[in-house]
Design a protein around this motif. Sequence first.
Motif, PDB file in Angstrom:
ATOM      1  N   ALA A 121      37.517  81.545  -4.190  1.00 36.13           N
ATOM      2  CA  ALA A 121      37.850  80.292  -4.871  1.00 36.13           C
ATOM      3  C   ALA A 121      37.741  80.590  -6.370  1.00 36.13           C
ATOM      4  CB  ALA A 121      36.865  79.203  -4.482  1.00 36.13           C
ATOM      5  N   VAL A 122      38.550  79.947  -7.165  1.00 32.70           N
ATOM      6  CA  VAL A 122      38.481  80.182  -8.618  1.00 32.70           C
ATOM      7  C   VAL A 122      38.164  78.866  -9.320  1.00 32.70           C
ATOM      8  CG1 VAL A 122      39.840  80.791 -10.660  1.00 32.70           C
ATOM      9  CG2 VAL A 122      39.969  82.217  -8.616  1.00 32.70           C
ATOM     10  N   LEU A 123      37.134  78.905 -10.137  1.00 37.50           N
ATOM     11  CA  LEU A 123      36.735  77.713 -10.885  1.00 37.50           C
ATOM     12  C   LEU A 123      36.891  77.968 -12.383  1.00 37.50           C
ATOM     13  CD1 LEU A 123      35.364  74.900 -11.139  1.00 37.50           C
ATOM     14  CD2 LEU A 123      33.151  76.075 -11.077  1.00 37.50           C
ATOM     15  N   LEU A 124      37.678  77.113 -13.028  1.00 37.04           N
ATOM     16  CA  LEU A 124      37.885  77.233 -14.475  1.00 37.04           C
ATOM     17  C   LEU A 124      37.208  76.040 -15.148  1.00 37.04           C
ATOM     18  CD1 LEU A 124      41.727  77.977 -14.290  1.00 37.04           C
ATOM     19  CD2 LEU A 124      39.852  79.638 -14.326  1.00 37.04           C
ATOM     20  N   ILE A 125      36.323  76.340 -16.073  1.00 31.20           N
ATOM     21  CA  ILE A 125      35.580  75.269 -16.744  1.00 31.20           C
ATOM     22  C   ILE A 125      36.031  75.174 -18.200  1.00 31.20           C
ATOM     23  CG2 ILE A 125      33.263  74.580 -17.540  1.00 31.20           C
ATOM     24  CD1 ILE A 125      32.126  75.649 -14.971  1.00 31.20           C
ATOM     25  N   PHE A 126      36.319  73.959 -18.631  1.00 30.87           N
ATOM     26  CA  PHE A 126      36.741  73.737 -20.022  1.00 30.87           C
ATOM     27  C   PHE A 126      35.749  72.827 -20.719  1.00 30.87           C
ATOM     28  CE2 PHE A 126      40.545  75.111 -17.945  1.00 30.87           C
ATOM     29  CZ  PHE A 126      41.239  75.829 -18.900  1.00 30.87           C
ATOM     30  N   GLN A 127      35.233  73.299 -21.834  1.00 32.32           N
ATOM     31  CA  GLN A 127      34.335  72.481 -22.654  1.00 32.32           C
ATOM     32  C   GLN A 127      34.804  72.550 -24.110  1.00 32.32           C
ATOM     33  OE1 GLN A 127      31.608  70.887 -19.888  1.00 32.32           O
ATOM     34  NE2 GLN A 127      31.690  70.505 -22.092  1.00 32.32           N
ATOM     35  N   ALA A 128      34.657  71.465 -24.822  1.00 31.99           N
ATOM     36  CA  ALA A 128      35.055  71.470 -26.234  1.00 31.99           C
ATOM     37  C   ALA A 128      34.707  70.146 -26.888  1.00 31.99           C
ATOM     38  CB  ALA A 128      36.558  71.692 -26.359  1.00 31.99           C
ATOM     39  N   MET A 129      34.800  70.147 -28.207  1.00 35.81           N
ATOM     40  CA  MET A 129      34.686  68.900 -28.951  1.00 35.81           C
ATOM     41  C   MET A 129      35.986  68.105 -28.732  1.00 35.81           C
ATOM     42  SD  MET A 129      31.730  69.021 -30.343  1.00 35.81           S
ATOM     43  CE  MET A 129      31.652  67.778 -31.640  1.00 35.81           C
ATOM     44  N   ASP A 130      35.959  66.828 -29.062  1.00 36.65           N
ATOM     45  CA  ASP A 130      37.168  66.009 -28.897  1.00 36.65           C
ATOM     46  C   ASP A 130      38.321  66.594 -29.717  1.00 36.65           C
ATOM     47  OD1 ASP A 130      36.600  63.722 -27.182  1.00 36.65           O
ATOM     48  OD2 ASP A 130      35.035  63.288 -28.652  1.00 36.65           O
ATOM     49  N   ALA A 131      39.517  66.452 -29.163  1.00 30.41           N
ATOM     50  CA  ALA A 131      40.760  66.863 -29.832  1.00 30.41           C
ATOM     51  C   ALA A 131      40.911  68.380 -29.969  1.00 30.41           C
ATOM     52  CB  ALA A 131      40.906  66.205 -31.217  1.00 30.41           C
ATOM     53  N   ALA A 132      40.118  69.125 -29.225  1.00 23.98           N
ATOM     54  CA  ALA A 132      40.235  70.589 -29.311  1.00 23.98           C
ATOM     55  C   ALA A 132      41.417  71.105 -28.505  1.00 23.98           C
ATOM     56  CB  ALA A 132      38.947  71.251 -28.836  1.00 23.98           C
ATOM     57  N   GLY A 133      41.955  70.262 -27.619  1.00 25.09           N
ATOM     58  CA  GLY A 133      43.151  70.667 -26.888  1.00 25.09           C
ATOM     59  C   GLY A 133      42.903  71.071 -25.438  1.00 25.09           C
ATOM     60  N   LYS A 134      41.826  70.589 -24.854  1.00 20.49           N
ATOM     61  CA  LYS A 134      41.547  70.917 -23.440  1.00 20.49           C
ATOM     62  C   LYS A 134      42.690  70.448 -22.548  1.00 20.49           C
ATOM     63  CE  LYS A 134      37.571  68.645 -23.431  1.00 20.49           C
ATOM     64  NZ  LYS A 134      37.677  67.447 -22.683  1.00 20.49           N
ATOM     65  N   ASP A 135      43.039  69.180 -22.701  1.00 22.77           N
ATOM     66  CA  ASP A 135      44.054  68.600 -21.820  1.00 22.77           C
ATOM     67  C   ASP A 135      45.388  69.343 -21.933  1.00 22.77           C
ATOM     68  OD1 ASP A 135      41.937  66.842 -21.927  1.00 22.77           O
ATOM     69  OD2 ASP A 135      43.190  65.082 -21.597  1.00 22.77           O
ATOM     70  N   GLY A 136      45.803  69.597 -23.153  1.00 23.15           N
ATOM     71  CA  GLY A 136      47.078  70.287 -23.384  1.00 23.15           C
ATOM     72  C   GLY A 136      47.031  71.698 -22.814  1.00 23.15           C
ATOM     73  N   ALA A 137      45.912  72.366 -22.986  1.00 22.48           N
ATOM     74  CA  ALA A 137      45.791  73.737 -22.475  1.00 22.48           C
ATOM     75  C   ALA A 137      45.908  73.722 -20.949  1.00 22.48           C
ATOM     76  CB  ALA A 137      44.456  74.346 -22.904  1.00 22.48           C
ATOM     77  N   ILE A 138      45.227  72.798 -20.319  1.00 20.01           N
ATOM     78  CA  ILE A 138      45.286  72.714 -18.850  1.00 20.01           C
ATOM     79  C   ILE A 138      46.719  72.417 -18.409  1.00 20.01           C
ATOM     80  CG2 ILE A 138      44.495  71.368 -16.844  1.00 20.01           C
ATOM     81  CD1 ILE A 138      41.809  70.956 -18.432  1.00 20.01           C
ATOM     82  N   ARG A 139      47.335  71.459 -19.076  1.00 16.70           N
ATOM     83  CA  ARG A 139      48.698  71.042 -18.706  1.00 16.70           C
ATOM     84  C   ARG A 139      49.699  72.202 -18.851  1.00 16.70           C
ATOM     85  NH1 ARG A 139      48.855  66.996 -21.957  1.00 16.70           N
ATOM     86  NH2 ARG A 139      50.312  67.819 -23.473  1.00 16.70           N
ATOM     87  N   HIS A 140      49.638  72.889 -19.969  1.00 20.61           N
ATOM     88  CA  HIS A 140      50.635  73.939 -20.213  1.00 20.61           C
ATOM     89  C   HIS A 140      50.369  75.195 -19.389  1.00 20.61           C
ATOM     90  CE1 HIS A 140      51.625  71.431 -23.679  1.00 20.61           C
ATOM     91  NE2 HIS A 140      52.810  72.009 -23.600  1.00 20.61           N
ATOM     92  N   VAL A 141      49.108  75.624 -19.383  1.00 19.17           N
ATOM     93  CA  VAL A 141      48.804  76.888 -18.709  1.00 19.17           C
ATOM     94  C   VAL A 141      49.020  76.772 -17.206  1.00 19.17           C
ATOM     95  CG1 VAL A 141      46.954  78.537 -18.210  1.00 19.17           C
ATOM     96  CG2 VAL A 141      47.230  77.644 -20.533  1.00 19.17           C
TER      97      VAL A 141
END
Length: 295
Positions: free
Chosen positions: A60-80
């Motif tokens: 199983a593969v687990l990818l964890i994203f952490q960041a300050m607001d507006a760092a681009g987590k959502d966009g990175a997940i969506r595009h990648v």
Amino acid sequence: MKINCADFRVSPGKKLELRKWPTRVEPVYKSKKAYAKLLQAQVEELSSLQRLHYAYNRYAVLLIFQAMDAAGKDGAIRHVMSGVNPQGCQVYSFKHPSATELDHDFLWRTTQALPERGRIGIFNRSYYEEVLVVRVHPEILRTQGLPDRLLDEKTVWKERYRSIVDLENHLHRNGTRIVKFFLHLSQEEQRKRFLDRIDEPEKNWKFSLADIEERKCWKRYMQAYETCLGATSTRTAPWYVVPADDKENARLIIAQVIVDTFKALDMHYPETGAGRRRELLAIRRELVREGPGGR
Ligand code: ATP
Ligand code: MG
């Protein structure tokens, strides 16, 4: 394109000084068009690796994203992840815990969302919030219903790091591969992105008053990230500090880390044994005999 993922990986067991980690690096793309082409190639590679991962059905593969607001987590997940079969991928966004969740230990709610074998799980925020936002605002800790004697700030964060590292080691021993991304944004870039969110009506919804309150705690967040990343980056579940002032470049780095992680798994499609092959050939003969009209 040359991305050396190791440049962004946090070495285990070492203290980390976040100010020495860049929020911007020389981009790997020369133009927006070149970026789109590079990302497309990675997305296609990821798509075929995911098909293999799904068929192999061991890890199983687990990818964890952490960041300050507006760092681009959502966009990175969506595009990648744009080329990945939605059936093989689950995204969970962790916000403020519910009353039921708070009635359990701090790893409970995320444990239930862990990916199955053959799947990719994405945590948009995670149990790491418990040593980040909760550390920056210790008053949250006091609303978690814990016994008083477990609230000592001299020990509680270290103990939480230990619980996290233990959990991640346990998961690794059971076939889960974990990769953690901290999208490292500069305070100035966050200011610009907040201004954009206010100035562009279509982005207004993305801006919340809470974001500006958290921004005021920037220094303390950076300290919390710094100790957390240093204490919880391990060989089995490494942290990557991704320079995030350039969103496009950040996506290319993240995609490359994920591609490399899959490649390191050395997976193969399940082999067809001689018996099964004979079975398939018999079915095939029957289908051919049936002809285009059906029975
Ligand atoms: P976006 O703003 O891009 O929609 P987000 O992840 O910032 O996404 P929000 O709803 O704005 O989502 O914020 C969620 C908030 O919940 C964050 O401030 C985060 O720190 C907080 N949070 C997450 N987990 C916990 C936790 N375990 N305890 C306390 N607060 C938490
Ligand atoms: Mg937010």
